[in-house]
Motif scaffolding. Structure first.
Motif, PDB file in Angstrom:
ATOM      1  N   ALA A   1      63.020  55.580  34.350  1.00 47.21           N
ATOM      2  CA  ALA A   1      62.291  56.630  34.527  1.00 47.21           C
ATOM      3  C   ALA A   1      61.803  57.060  35.972  1.00 47.21           C
ATOM      4  N   THR A   2      61.859  55.754  36.583  1.00 48.93           N
ATOM      5  CA  THR A   2      61.329  56.099  38.117  1.00 48.93           C
ATOM      6  C   THR A   2      62.398  56.649  38.744  1.00 48.93           C
ATOM      7  N   LEU A   3      63.579  56.531  38.530  1.00 43.55           N
ATOM      8  CA  LEU A   3      64.907  57.228  39.090  1.00 43.55           C
ATOM      9  C   LEU A   3      64.607  58.755  38.800  1.00 43.55           C
ATOM     10  N   TYR A   4      64.362  59.126  37.412  1.00 42.57           N
ATOM     11  CA  TYR A   4      64.257  60.552  36.966  1.00 42.57           C
ATOM     12  C   TYR A   4      63.139  60.998  37.668  1.00 42.57           C
ATOM     13  N   LYS A   5      62.007  60.390  37.699  1.00 43.77           N
ATOM     14  CA  LYS A   5      60.742  60.975  38.522  1.00 43.77           C
ATOM     15  C   LYS A   5      61.007  61.351  39.924  1.00 43.77           C
ATOM     16  N   ASP A   6      61.950  60.287  40.608  1.00 48.05           N
ATOM     17  CA  ASP A   6      62.101  60.652  41.756  1.00 48.05           C
ATOM     18  C   ASP A   6      62.830  61.936  42.071  1.00 48.05           C
ATOM     19  N   GLN A   7      63.819  62.206  41.067  1.00 50.32           N
ATOM     20  CA  GLN A   7      64.658  63.269  41.155  1.00 50.32           C
ATOM     21  C   GLN A   7      63.990  64.456  40.574  1.00 50.32           C
ATOM     22  N   ALA A   8      62.704  64.396  40.223  1.00 50.47           N
ATOM     23  CA  ALA A   8      61.996  65.502  39.363  1.00 50.47           C
ATOM     24  C   ALA A   8      62.564  65.823  38.271  1.00 50.47           C
ATOM     25  N   HIS A   9      63.281  64.920  37.647  1.00 48.33           N
ATOM     26  CA  HIS A   9      63.707  65.156  36.195  1.00 48.33           C
ATOM     27  C   HIS A   9      62.466  64.656  35.321  1.00 48.33           C
ATOM     28  N   TYR A  10      61.432  65.416  35.057  1.00 49.57           N
ATOM     29  CA  TYR A  10      60.171  64.840  34.586  1.00 49.57           C
ATOM     30  C   TYR A  10      60.455  64.909  33.130  1.00 49.57           C
ATOM     31  N   ASP A  11      61.085  65.891  32.482  1.00 50.83           N
ATOM     32  CA  ASP A  11      61.296  65.598  30.929  1.00 50.83           C
ATOM     33  C   ASP A  11      61.996  64.440  30.623  1.00 50.83           C
ATOM     34  N   LYS A  12      62.829  64.005  31.376  1.00 49.05           N
ATOM     35  CA  LYS A  12      63.570  62.772  31.043  1.00 49.05           C
ATOM     36  C   LYS A  12      62.792  61.501  31.295  1.00 49.05           C
ATOM     37  N   ALA A  13      62.085  61.416  32.430  1.00 43.61           N
ATOM     38  CA  ALA A  13      61.332  60.264  32.888  1.00 43.61           C
ATOM     39  C   ALA A  13      60.180  60.058  31.637  1.00 43.61           C
TER      40      ALA A  13
ATOM     41  N   LEU B   1      53.556  60.238  37.506  1.00 47.59           N
ATOM     42  CA  LEU B   1      54.540  61.229  36.764  1.00 47.59           C
ATOM     43  C   LEU B   1      53.826  62.662  36.634  1.00 47.59           C
ATOM     44  N   TYR B   2      52.788  62.476  35.816  1.00 48.90           N
ATOM     45  CA  TYR B   2      52.063  63.757  35.443  1.00 48.90           C
ATOM     46  C   TYR B   2      51.351  64.326  36.796  1.00 48.90           C
ATOM     47  N   GLU B   3      51.061  63.426  37.595  1.00 45.59           N
ATOM     48  CA  GLU B   3      50.617  64.415  39.002  1.00 45.59           C
ATOM     49  C   GLU B   3      51.738  65.192  39.508  1.00 45.59           C
ATOM     50  N   ALA B   4      52.847  64.629  39.689  1.00 43.93           N
ATOM     51  CA  ALA B   4      53.918  65.128  40.447  1.00 43.93           C
ATOM     52  C   ALA B   4      54.326  66.536  39.582  1.00 43.93           C
ATOM     53  N   TRP B   5      54.405  66.362  38.228  1.00 37.92           N
ATOM     54  CA  TRP B   5      54.879  67.345  37.175  1.00 37.92           C
ATOM     55  C   TRP B   5      53.751  68.585  37.367  1.00 37.92           C
ATOM     56  N   GLY B   6      53.040  68.334  37.964  1.00 33.57           N
ATOM     57  CA  GLY B   6      51.782  69.497  37.623  1.00 33.57           C
ATOM     58  C   GLY B   6      50.913  69.552  36.434  1.00 33.57           C
ATOM     59  N   LYS B   7      50.576  68.279  35.924  1.00 30.11           N
ATOM     60  CA  LYS B   7      50.071  68.321  34.651  1.00 30.11           C
ATOM     61  C   LYS B   7      48.700  67.086  34.927  1.00 30.11           C
ATOM     62  N   PRO B   8      47.797  67.555  35.715  1.00 31.28           N
ATOM     63  CA  PRO B   8      46.566  66.772  36.098  1.00 31.28           C
ATOM     64  C   PRO B   8      45.601  66.471  34.749  1.00 31.28           C
ATOM     65  N   GLU B   9      45.666  67.116  33.832  1.00 34.72           N
ATOM     66  CA  GLU B   9      44.852  66.708  32.655  1.00 34.72           C
ATOM     67  C   GLU B   9      45.508  65.427  31.996  1.00 34.72           C
ATOM     68  N   LYS B  10      46.638  65.479  31.833  1.00 34.03           N
ATOM     69  CA  LYS B  10      47.459  64.346  31.341  1.00 34.03           C
ATOM     70  C   LYS B  10      47.352  63.088  32.473  1.00 34.03           C
TER      71      LYS B  10
ATOM     72  N   TRP C   1      45.423  59.324  31.226  1.00 33.70           N
ATOM     73  CA  TRP C   1      45.978  57.956  31.108  1.00 33.70           C
ATOM     74  C   TRP C   1      45.107  57.257  32.235  1.00 33.70           C
ATOM     75  N   ARG C   2      44.602  57.864  33.415  1.00 32.79           N
ATOM     76  CA  ARG C   2      43.955  57.275  34.499  1.00 32.79           C
ATOM     77  C   ARG C   2      42.635  56.672  33.682  1.00 32.79           C
ATOM     78  N   ALA C   3      42.096  57.418  32.971  1.00 28.05           N
ATOM     79  CA  ALA C   3      40.707  56.970  32.138  1.00 28.05           C
ATOM     80  C   ALA C   3      40.995  55.761  31.044  1.00 28.05           C
ATOM     81  N   LYS C   4      42.097  55.486  30.896  1.00 27.07           N
ATOM     82  CA  LYS C   4      42.634  54.416  29.850  1.00 27.07           C
ATOM     83  C   LYS C   4      42.782  52.952  30.523  1.00 27.07           C
ATOM     84  N   LEU C   5      42.922  53.176  31.922  1.00 24.79           N
ATOM     85  CA  LEU C   5      43.364  51.941  32.501  1.00 24.79           C
ATOM     86  C   LEU C   5      42.246  51.076  32.451  1.00 24.79           C
TER      87      LEU C   5
END
Length: 202
Positions: free
Chosen positions: A136-148, A180-189, A193-197
């Motif tokens: 998943a980290t590999l996919y995130k680095d490549q901006a393949h967010y839907d795969k990650a 991932l969600y920050e890079a994907w432009g989904k700050p609400e998601k 997850w940040r709130a659940k840490l």
């Protein structure tokens, strides 16, 4: 018992970013095991892998690649191509390839490791979850967010169940999902997850 203690301590140092201590521990263990057990014993290969992972974390790519070349020549021949330790070593090599931005080779290696672990271990084994997180980290680095995304959700769920919510590997998957969600432009998601840490990690 001493061998297990050394491996666990070395892995803990890597998780904590104490790379100089991890390097010294794995280097000394490797020299001892080569002398006592030989170059191709499983315990020797584990120390070889540990030192290679330290070099990867330190961005010492040439040194890491040299060790992985030796490791992946011996392990498939001595242990078998689908032995769990061989697959774990393949996954660690894929992490190096990811850091080197050799993405096509990294994806092929991760896929080999993950598919083999699913066959030989199970979907929720800690090593399988590690492979899912790393791919998943590999996919995130490549901006393949839907795969990650599905891989990170699976790795986080599994690590929560297997390791608990404060284990470093669980926190790793948690933070990767937020990133991932920050890079994907989904700050609400990301905020969800940040709130659940765990509060101690927030």
């Amino acid at each position: 018992m001493r061998l297990l203690y050394t491996k666990c301590l070395g892995n803990m140092y890597i998780d904590q970013g104490r790379y100089n201590e991890a390097e010294q521990l794995f280097f000394e263990a490797l020299q001892t095991k080569r002398k006592v057990l030989g170059d191709e014993h499983l315990y020797t290969l584990e120390s070889l892998s540990g030192l290679a992972r330290v070099y990867t974390a330190q961005n010492r790519y040439e040194e890491a690649e040299s060790l992985f070349t030796e490791l992946l020549e011996i392990a498939p021949r001595r242990l078998g191509e689908e032995h769990p330790f061989t697959l774990k070593f393949v996954n660690a090599f894929a992490v190096l390839r990811t850091k080197q931005q050799r993405y096509d080779q990294a994806e092929s290696l991760f896929t080999t490791a993950l598919e083999g672990m699913c066959r030989r271990l199970d979907e929720d084994h800690p090593w399988t979850l590690e492979s899912k997180n790393d791919l998943a980290t590999l996919y995130k680095d490549q901006a393949h967010y839907d795969k990650a995304e599905p891989l990170l959700l699976e790795s986080l769920k599994g690590r929560l169940l297997k390791l608990g919510d404060t284990h470093p590997h669980t926190i790793e998957s948690w933070n990767n999902l937020i990133d991932l969600y920050e890079a994907w432009g989904k700050p609400e998601k990301a905020e969800h997850w940040r709130a659940k840490l765990p509060k101690t990690e927030a």
